[in-house]
Design an enzyme around this catalytic site. Structure first.
Site, PDB file in Angstrom:
ATOM      1  N   HIS A   1       0.818  -1.207   0.000  1.00 44.02           N
ATOM      2  CA  HIS A   1       0.000   0.000   0.000  1.00 44.02           C
ATOM      3  C   HIS A   1       0.857   1.264   0.000  1.00 44.02           C
ATOM      4  CE1 HIS A   1      -3.237   2.668   2.093  1.00 44.02           C
ATOM      5  NE2 HIS A   1      -3.180   2.889   0.790  1.00 44.02           N
TER       6      HIS A   1
ATOM      7  N   ILE B   1      -6.478   9.010  -0.995  1.00 39.19           N
ATOM      8  CA  ILE B   1      -6.935   8.621   0.339  1.00 39.19           C
ATOM      9  C   ILE B   1      -5.945   7.619   0.885  1.00 39.19           C
ATOM     10  CG2 ILE B   1      -8.363   6.766  -0.548  1.00 39.19           C
ATOM     11  CD1 ILE B   1      -9.075   8.853   2.580  1.00 39.19           C
TER      12      ILE B   1
ATOM     13  N   HIS C   1      -3.757   0.802  -6.596  1.00 43.15           N
ATOM     14  CA  HIS C   1      -4.102   1.421  -5.312  1.00 43.15           C
ATOM     15  C   HIS C   1      -5.501   1.032  -4.870  1.00 43.15           C
ATOM     16  CE1 HIS C   1      -5.542   4.705  -2.630  1.00 43.15           C
ATOM     17  NE2 HIS C   1      -4.387   4.445  -2.058  1.00 43.15           N
TER      18      HIS C   1
ATOM     19  N   HIS D   1       1.722   4.945  -2.894  1.00 45.27           N
ATOM     20  CA  HIS D   1       1.888   6.327  -2.428  1.00 45.27           C
ATOM     21  C   HIS D   1       3.310   6.845  -2.640  1.00 45.27           C
ATOM     22  CE1 HIS D   1      -1.952   7.033  -0.156  1.00 45.27           C
ATOM     23  NE2 HIS D   1      -1.997   5.714  -0.222  1.00 45.27           N
TER      24      HIS D   1
ATOM     25  N   ASN E   1      -6.234  -0.823  -1.277  1.00 50.02           N
ATOM     26  CA  ASN E   1      -6.689   0.153  -0.293  1.00 50.02           C
ATOM     27  C   ASN E   1      -8.119  -0.072   0.176  1.00 50.02           C
ATOM     28  OD1 ASN E   1      -6.287   2.893   1.134  1.00 50.02           O
ATOM     29  ND2 ASN E   1      -8.184   3.192  -0.012  1.00 50.02           N
TER      30      ASN E   1
END
Length: 971
Positions: free
Chosen positions: A588, A971, A807, A593, A811
């Site tokens: 993740h 997010i 993602h 990110h 997520n």
């Protein structure tokens, strides 16, 4: 509501007479999200000047218009109306005088002369009032940018039209402006503190996670810039260095006050939404329990039976045993159990509950008035002060009735998560479906499987003796011969078939071993684990775990098999805990990110907003820099939430740095990732197609009776062939990947005619070079040269896949699977009992052992709240396939290709719905009855439903839902 302010805008007076030798261009300027009425502070608050794409032969610059002004007098007249009826958007009409040779306006410059206030310029539309050739044509500018006072910034803002150009095809009148704008963004950073209006994009190492001035416990290594701790670069913030260690950056006064370039900041509304979601999650899961009936009281008989059967086969337990277990549970509830991981001890016997009841009570209806004092004290060290204050203030206003929706993993069957086949299924369709790989004929893998077989002999008196295995040479041919001659018993046939058909898999978390001495010295109990699983060669496919190896430094590995009953269940907890840490820190955070952040910085610095690739990528970067900064300030910081919840503790980010050493950009493409893990084989690749396909795949799992237009399929050419047909993440992901690749290919075809166009694109070459040499400087391997059209498409497709599909897959399933802590515990506080110890333990001692093994109550409640927060979609999300780069010209080739992309995604939606109906595709549902929808595009939904709508329309599965694949990591 939209308010329109009218003004001629010419020069400084409305009485200005038009020069008949010039043309008039009228413009509509749309301002959004700003205190716009403050612009009346000066008479001529905002000056605007247009630039033509044609060059002035005298100045060698674009032909300019006269200035036009947003008039303060007109705003003053309307100010009292706005105060009564607030408006979100206001439109100003301006008129510009231009010479007859001005031609098409392709840029304008804005000078904000107000001394205090900024405004958000949303869009501009220009058109000629009277022109023999251009009167009917409109010229659109999508600005979406903050314009700060020139007294603060020191320069005017440049905006370019919606028209896109490669650098060498830039109109002559715009060449200088294009270079000037990029030079501003590439300029050396100013000294001193950076201001909110600064547009600075620069790189820095992760030197802001620790707080060494607060003591050694909060010191963390600098990640990035060294061979020991490599890491992607982050956005530089300009915060001053620590007083006693100039290699470290000090943090802001508040975690919401760090520097983010103005155009990268999420909207005020979204930031408030995230804060409110955080507050609601904390109230929901951390509030004291109510006097309302708990789920235990409503489901007690069934619950006791299932707890008993979790440990003992149903056939071996009687009603008398159930009553005995219930009496033990009742007794356990009166015990005083100290915490072994830093949490408060329980002192009130009336509060004691069975461990599973305790967790289930988190989701029950309850009335709350205040936050538990012990929870509040621990939260003060983890949660931003303003969030905690809002929680306390909200509870102080009135009594709240709150309830939480059960996570999907226990919504239908509260014990399906404990089954071996569900344990295996989640490796293919759970929160972290990207780690499992195929078993290989290599020494480490073979030796583990050999040990499993040898130990299985201990439970099978009819099998050959150990000497057969020890003397045999371990290769595939000998394996086949051994199984055929010796392993003809039914219990060995699954092994034989899995081996000869290449259907053995492994979940490897052996990398943890070098960290365990440090980690286990911090009050947690963790192993390095390897799990072997086998799969049948036909549908339905269920991954069956057959052995778990648990390793500690300096000790011989411990092997546990399903025949070890309760030890096996405890071993699965350790595997799930390891996989959860890997998921949070690597799958993740790191691989979505963190790795994307340098791409965003390089795009802003090296690609003009007029560049086609900038326009293509821009929607996939929305809010990512801001959300990453929030993550570093709240979740990843020393002593922060993840360090508190994960067993990796203070070594969490150091561990992700260690695993970054294995990261390669070329392996992030989904087909390459599947090939690398052995979960797919190379296929025969056809030419990429662009339209929605009507071909119905030849798939043994499909409903052959499906007919009609609603059953059209999206055809995926055979770039790879999946080893497991029922691998939901890979099956859906390959379709999404192919649709993205097709779209990117068609988009780039509009601008690049051949490989030379790619090679000669100086902005693209500088962009890619900066990503490799600055953004991901510590990873020199895995980068291909972007000197061909094919390599450019592959790089862009990979980047878009990471920000959207990948993602979404890792997520939005977090609450559905991790919202039930026993399914994915973030830490464990007990090692496995030693051989023989379990046989001496009573049921009471077993229940006590399990409670002490799982995280303490506060950690589990906080983990549930965090999973709830991270899994929520936000109201301003734009899903993949919803917004075209060419926003207005519906007849353009780009718009038509994007519409085909959207149609392809809609066809994929139908494919996913069909697959989710097939009973033979067990991994798409499992016993937990969770339909796999994490990669469901949902292009038709313009905005996610509200919480009220979720409860009304999706009461049973709101955490894993059809809410789409957001364009960006926001997010």
């Amino acid at each position: 509501m939209v308010e329109t302010a009218g003004c001629c805008g010419l020069l400084q007076a409305c009485c200005h007479r038009h020069d008949p030798q010039k043309y008039i261009i009228q413009g509509e300027f749309e301002i959004d999200r700003s205190p716009w009425f403050s612009l009346c502070a000066s008479g001529l608050s905002v000056a605007v000047r247009l630039y033509s794409q044609n060059m002035d032969p005298t100045t060698r610059k674009g032909i300019e218009s006269e200035n036009a002004y947003i008039m303060g007098k007109e705003l003053e007249r309307k100010k009292h109306e706005v105060l009564k009826v607030p408006t979100k958007v206001i439109k100003f009409k301006l008129k510009f005088e231009v010479t007859q040779d001005f031609g098409i306006p392709r840029a304008f410059v804005v000078e904000n002369r107000d001394k205090k206030h900024e405004f958000f310029l949303k869009s501009v539309t220009l058109h000629y009032i009277k022109h023999p050739n251009l009167e009917e044509q409109k010229f659109h500018f999508y600005c979406s940018s903050w314009v700060y006072p020139i007294t603060k910034t020191g320069f005017k803002r440049i905006f370019f039209s919606d028209q896109l150009y490669l650098p060498k095809k830039t109109p002559e009148g715009l060449v200088e402006l294009r270079k000037k704008e990029l030079q501003k963004l590439q300029a050396p950073r100013p000294k001193g503190k950076w201001n909110p209006w600064d547009r600075i994009y620069d790189y820095d190492v992760y030197n802001n996670l620790g707080d060494p001035e607060n003591g050694r416990l909060y010191d963390r290594p600098v990640l990035g810039g060294s061979t020991k701790f490599p890491y992607p670069r982050r956005l530089k913030t300009g915060h001053p260095n620590c007083q006693h260690d100039h290699s470290r950056e000090s943090g802001p006064a508040s975690c919401f006050q760090f520097y983010v370039p103005p155009d990268e900041r999420m909207s005020y509304e979204k930031l408030q939404e995230l804060k409110n979601n955080f507050v609601e999650a904390l109230i929901r899961f951390l509030a004291p329990e109510s006097t309302l009936p708990h789920l235990w009281d409503r489901e007690c008989p069934d619950f006791v039976n299932r707890v008993a059967h979790f440990f003992v086969p149903k056939a071996a337990i009687s009603k008398k045993d159930v009553r005995f277990i219930r009496s033990i549970i009742d007794f356990c509830r009166t015990l005083k159990l100290p915490s072994s991981h830093g949490g408060p001890s329980r002192s009130d016997p009336s509060e004691e509950q069975d461990i599973f009841e305790d967790i289930i009570s988190f989701y029950a209806d309850k009335e709350v008035e205040e936050l538990d004092n012990s929870d509040k004290q621990r939260l003060e060290k983890l949660v931003p002060k303003e969030i905690l204050n809002q929680v306390v203030a909200t509870l102080a206003l009135k009594r709240h009735d709150v309830s939480a929706q059960l996570p999907s993993i226990i919504a239908e069957d509260k014990f399906a998560w404990a089954e071996d086949k569900e344990f295996g299924r989640q490796m293919l369709a759970g929160a972290n479906p990207v780690r499992i790989r195929k078993w290989k004929w290599q020494e480490a893998d073979v030796s583990l499987l050999r040990e499993i077989i040898e130990k299985m002999w201990e439970y099978d008196s009819e099998s050959p003796k150990h000497g057969v295995l020890k003397e045999m040479k371990w290769n595939k041919q000998n394996w086949e011969a051994l199984f055929k001659e010796k392993f003809n018993q039914p219990q060995w046939q699954d092994f034989y078939k899995a081996l000869v058909n290449d259907r053995v898999f492994i979940l490897d978390h052996q990398y943890l071993e070098k960290f365990l001495t440090m980690i286990n010295g911090k009050g947690v109990c963790a192993y390095a684990t390897r799990t072997i699983l086998i799969a049948p060669d036909s549908l339905p496919v269920t991954l069956q775990p057959v052995g778990i190896e648990l390793s500690l430094p300096g000790d011989s590995p411990r092997l546990v098999l399903p025949q070890d009953t309760l030890l096996w269940e405890f071993a699965k907890f350790h595997v799930a805990s390891n996989d959860t840490a890997y998921h949070q820190l690597v799958s993740h955070w790191l691989q979505t990110h963190a790795v994307v952040e340098p791409f965003i910085i390089a795009t802003r610095r090296q690609l003009s907003v007029m560049h086609p690739i900038h326009r293509l990528l821009d929607p996939h970067f929305k809010d990512t820099l801001h959300i990453n900064a929030l993550a570093r300030a709240i979740f990843l910081n020393a002593g922060g939430i993840l360090e508190t919840l994960l067993f990796t503790g203070e070594y969490s980010m150091e561990l992700s740095s260690h695993l970054y050493k294995e990261w390669r950009f070329d392996k992030q493409a989904l087909p390459e990732d599947l090939l690398e893990r052995g979960m797919a084989k190379p296929g025969v690749r056809d030419e990429v197609v662009s339209g929605p396909m009507e071909h119905v795949e030849s798939d043994k799992s499909r409903n052959k009776a499906a007919t009609g237009a609603e059953q059209k399929k999206f055809e995926v050419d055979a770039e790879v062939e999946l080893v497991l047909e029922d691998y939901p993440y890979a099956k859906d992901g390959i379709e999404i990947w192919t649709a993205i690749e097709t779209w990117v290919t068609e988009y780039c075809n509009v601008f690049y005619l051949n490989d030379n166009d790619v090679k000669e694109d100086e902005e693209i070459q500088e962009w890619w070079n900066e990503i490799k040499t600055r953004g991901h400087k510590d990873r020199t391997e895995g980068w291909y040269d972007i000197n061909t059209f094919e390599s450019l498409v592959k790089a862009l497709t990979t980047l878009i896949w990471i920000t959207s599909g990948l993602h979404a897959a890792v997520n939005f399933g977090q609450y559905g699977y991790g919202g039930w802590p026993p399914n994915r515990p973030m830490l464990l506080r007990k090692f496995l009992p030693r051989d023989g110890e379990l046989g001496e333990m009573s049921y009471m001692e077993i229940m006590k052992f399990m409670e002490e093994m799982l995280p303490d109550k506060f950690q589990m409640k906080l983990a549930i709240a965090v999973m709830d927060l991270l899994s929520r979609h936000t109201s301003d999300e734009v899903n993949l396939g919803q917004t075209s780069p060419q926003k207005e010209d519906h007849k353009s080739i780009i718009q038509k290709k994007f519409e085909e992309f959207t149609k392809n995604l809609k066809a994929i939606e139908r494919n996913i719905k069909e697959r989710n109906k097939e009973y033979l595709l067990m991994n798409r549902w499992g016993d937990a009855k969770i339909p796999y929808k994490l990669l469901y595009p949902d292009t038709s939904k313009s905005m996610p439903p509200t919480s009220k709508e979720k409860r009304k329309h999706h009461p049973e599965k709101a955490d894993i839902n059809e809410m789409g694949i957001p364009n960006s990591i926001s997010i």
